[in-house]
Design an enzyme around this catalytic site. Structure first.
Site, PDB file in Angstrom:
ATOM      1  N   ARG A  16      14.770  10.273  -4.457  1.00 48.99           N
ATOM      2  CA  ARG A  16      15.911   9.517  -3.935  1.00 48.99           C
ATOM      3  C   ARG A  16      16.688   8.812  -5.034  1.00 48.99           C
ATOM      4  O   ARG A  16      17.907   8.656  -4.950  1.00 48.99           O
ATOM      5  CB  ARG A  16      15.414   8.503  -2.902  1.00 48.99           C
ATOM      6  CG  ARG A  16      16.513   7.894  -2.032  1.00 48.99           C
ATOM      7  CD  ARG A  16      15.947   7.089  -0.887  1.00 48.99           C
ATOM      8  NE  ARG A  16      15.458   5.793  -1.301  1.00 48.99           N
ATOM      9  CZ  ARG A  16      14.197   5.386  -1.176  1.00 48.99           C
ATOM     10  NH1 ARG A  16      13.293   6.185  -0.639  1.00 48.99           N
ATOM     11  NH2 ARG A  16      13.836   4.182  -1.557  1.00 48.99           N
ATOM     12  N   TYR A  56     -12.208  11.791  -4.306  1.00 53.25           N
ATOM     13  CA  TYR A  56     -11.383  11.515  -5.489  1.00 53.25           C
ATOM     14  C   TYR A  56     -10.892  12.817  -6.117  1.00 53.25           C
ATOM     15  O   TYR A  56      -9.693  12.986  -6.384  1.00 53.25           O
ATOM     16  CB  TYR A  56     -12.190  10.707  -6.497  1.00 53.25           C
ATOM     17  CG  TYR A  56     -11.402  10.278  -7.704  1.00 53.25           C
ATOM     18  CD1 TYR A  56     -10.308   9.417  -7.597  1.00 53.25           C
ATOM     19  CD2 TYR A  56     -11.767  10.707  -8.986  1.00 53.25           C
ATOM     20  CE1 TYR A  56      -9.592   9.018  -8.722  1.00 53.25           C
ATOM     21  CE2 TYR A  56     -11.063  10.302 -10.112  1.00 53.25           C
ATOM     22  CZ  TYR A  56      -9.972   9.470  -9.967  1.00 53.25           C
ATOM     23  OH  TYR A  56      -9.266   9.072 -11.073  1.00 53.25           O
ATOM     24  N   ARG A  58     -18.764   2.241 -13.420  1.00 54.68           N
ATOM     25  CA  ARG A  58     -18.614   3.250 -14.471  1.00 54.68           C
ATOM     26  C   ARG A  58     -19.475   2.904 -15.687  1.00 54.68           C
ATOM     27  O   ARG A  58     -19.907   1.774 -15.879  1.00 54.68           O
ATOM     28  CB  ARG A  58     -17.145   3.404 -14.848  1.00 54.68           C
ATOM     29  CG  ARG A  58     -16.399   4.240 -13.826  1.00 54.68           C
ATOM     30  CD  ARG A  58     -14.940   4.444 -14.169  1.00 54.68           C
ATOM     31  NE  ARG A  58     -14.129   3.276 -13.861  1.00 54.68           N
ATOM     32  CZ  ARG A  58     -12.801   3.276 -13.866  1.00 54.68           C
ATOM     33  NH1 ARG A  58     -12.141   4.380 -14.174  1.00 54.68           N
ATOM     34  NH2 ARG A  58     -12.122   2.187 -13.563  1.00 54.68           N
ATOM     35  N   TYR A  99       7.277  19.287  -5.426  1.00 52.03           N
ATOM     36  CA  TYR A  99       8.507  18.496  -5.594  1.00 52.03           C
ATOM     37  C   TYR A  99       9.261  18.916  -6.858  1.00 52.03           C
ATOM     38  O   TYR A  99      10.496  18.833  -6.907  1.00 52.03           O
ATOM     39  CB  TYR A  99       8.187  17.002  -5.625  1.00 52.03           C
ATOM     40  CG  TYR A  99       8.281  16.364  -4.257  1.00 52.03           C
ATOM     41  CD1 TYR A  99       9.396  15.621  -3.892  1.00 52.03           C
ATOM     42  CD2 TYR A  99       7.266  16.511  -3.324  1.00 52.03           C
ATOM     43  CE1 TYR A  99       9.490  15.034  -2.637  1.00 52.03           C
ATOM     44  CE2 TYR A  99       7.349  15.941  -2.064  1.00 52.03           C
ATOM     45  CZ  TYR A  99       8.465  15.207  -1.726  1.00 52.03           C
ATOM     46  OH  TYR A  99       8.560  14.636  -0.466  1.00 52.03           O
ATOM     47  N   THR A 138     -11.539   6.743 -19.840  1.00 53.60           N
ATOM     48  CA  THR A 138     -10.805   5.689 -20.535  1.00 53.60           C
ATOM     49  C   THR A 138     -11.564   4.372 -20.392  1.00 53.60           C
ATOM     50  O   THR A 138     -12.130   4.088 -19.339  1.00 53.60           O
ATOM     51  CB  THR A 138      -9.383   5.567 -19.955  1.00 53.60           C
ATOM     52  OG1 THR A 138      -8.673   6.781 -20.199  1.00 53.60           O
ATOM     53  CG2 THR A 138      -8.617   4.421 -20.588  1.00 53.60           C
ATOM     54  N   ASP A 164       0.862  -1.180   0.000  1.00 56.79           N
ATOM     55  CA  ASP A 164       0.000   0.000   0.000  1.00 56.79           C
ATOM     56  C   ASP A 164       0.895   1.225   0.000  1.00 56.79           C
ATOM     57  O   ASP A 164       1.507   1.555   1.020  1.00 56.79           O
ATOM     58  CB  ASP A 164      -0.912  -0.029   1.225  1.00 56.79           C
ATOM     59  CG  ASP A 164      -1.829   1.185   1.321  1.00 56.79           C
ATOM     60  OD1 ASP A 164      -1.754   2.069   0.434  1.00 56.79           O
ATOM     61  OD2 ASP A 164      -2.612   1.258   2.291  1.00 56.79           O
TER      62      ASP A 164
END
Length: 323
Positions: free
Chosen positions: A113, A152, A192, A166, A181, A59
């Site tokens: 990293r 969401y 969906r 970042y 999609t 996860d």
């Protein structure tokens, strides 16, 4: 751009599994990371035994990824992990928020990293119920932060924000906003529109169209979407890029097309519209065309026919009487 080694979070999902497959076909070594809350192992069946493919059950939202990449490194980290259908993010609201927040940060930390490019799979849902048509990347959206879709929508909007932060730290980041999609491997139970219509048509059940059916959607076949994701990942544009098909279809017309292609006797049945269901959703793909040389190639009739065929082949054969 050729990627030597890639990490795909959510790689057992619908789009993620196709992305893993395409990268392997291009010669990339792929590490797929998934916790299987909505992804499926059968999506990866064709990849088992491939020496360049590795699967890790993890996860990404729960903890940083500390045991990957330091030995050999990655040159691409693609973050697709998240429940993506209303059926799933209504059931998993906190997991959805974590995937977009902590999950995105953990994936970004790994990219930083290891010096990898970072690709965020964002969504057209960041535009909410849009007031501008078609939606260009500089449209800021019309999103309800406390509505049923908020877990969401806002998770993805936050994911874009932290990705941009970042980028300011020096990470090479890319953001793809994926529009509707469809294609093989969509879960029939994910709620969906396309998989629901196909499931109903193959069973000769009523095809349930929400509202009056005049609302529009633009459908992009998963093969085109994956090509678009890799074009974004390989390109030089750091700002978001829409990846979708600009051909709009009325939902009612889509239901009738699915019925025709499935050879179904299903009636069309109208049901109540879902809250905050967008009336129109259509991408402006001028940026993708001009800067990436990408555009969708698979028309709705061709793509839906192959999707219906794939779904029909997944269904178990009926058991003969007496067995």
């Amino acid at each position: 751009m050729f990627f030597h080694r890639a990490l795909i979070t959510g790689g057992a999902g619908f789009v993620g599994s196709h992305l893993c497959e395409e990268l392997l076909a291009r010669g990339t070594r792929v590490v797929c990371l998934d916790d299987f809350c909505t992804g499926r192992r059968e999506n990866l069946a064709a990849l088992r035994g491939n020496p360049r493919f590795e699967l890790m059950e993890r996860d990404i939202g729960a903890a940083p990824v500390l045991d990957l990449g330091d030995r050999e490194g990655f040159d691409l980290v693609a973050h697709l992990a998240s429940p993506a259908s209303p059926e799933h993010y209504f059931r998993l609201p906190l997991a959805t928020l974590r995937a977009g927040s902590a999950g995105t940060e953990h994936a970004l930390e790994l990219a930083e990293r290891t010096g990898a490019r970072f690709l965020l799979a964002s969504t057209s849902e960041v535009y909410g119920d849009p007031l501008v048509h078609p939606q260009p990347e500089d449209y800021r959206g019309n999103v309800n932060p406390v509505g049923p879709r908020a877990v969401y929508d806002e998770a993805k909007r936050y994911a874009e924000a932290i990705t941009t932060a970042y980028r300011a730290r020096g990470v090479t980041t890319r953001i793809a906003r994926i529009f509707n999609t469809y294609g093989p491997r969509m879960r029939a139970d994910d709620g969906r529109m396309v998989p629901t219509f196909i499931r109903q048509a193959l069973r000769d059940e009523p095809i349930t169209v929400t509202g009056d059916g005049e609302q529009t959607r633009s459908l992009c076949h998963v093969d085109d979407t994956v090509r678009g994701l890799l074009a974004v990942a390989s390109g030089e544009r750091a700002d978001p890029v829409n990846i979708g098909n600009p051909d709009e279809l009325r939902v009612r017309d889509l239901a009738e097309l699915v019925r025709e292609l499935a050879g179904s006797r299903s009636p069309i049945e109208h049901i109540a519209a879902a809250p905050d269901d967008p009336r129109r959703r259509c991408p402006d793909i001028a940026v993708a065309v001009a800067e990436l040389g990408w555009r969708p190639e698979i028309d709705a009739r061709t793509g839906l026919r192959s999707t219906i065929t794939a779904r029909a082949e997944e269904r178990p054969a009926p058991v003969a009487p007496g067995r």
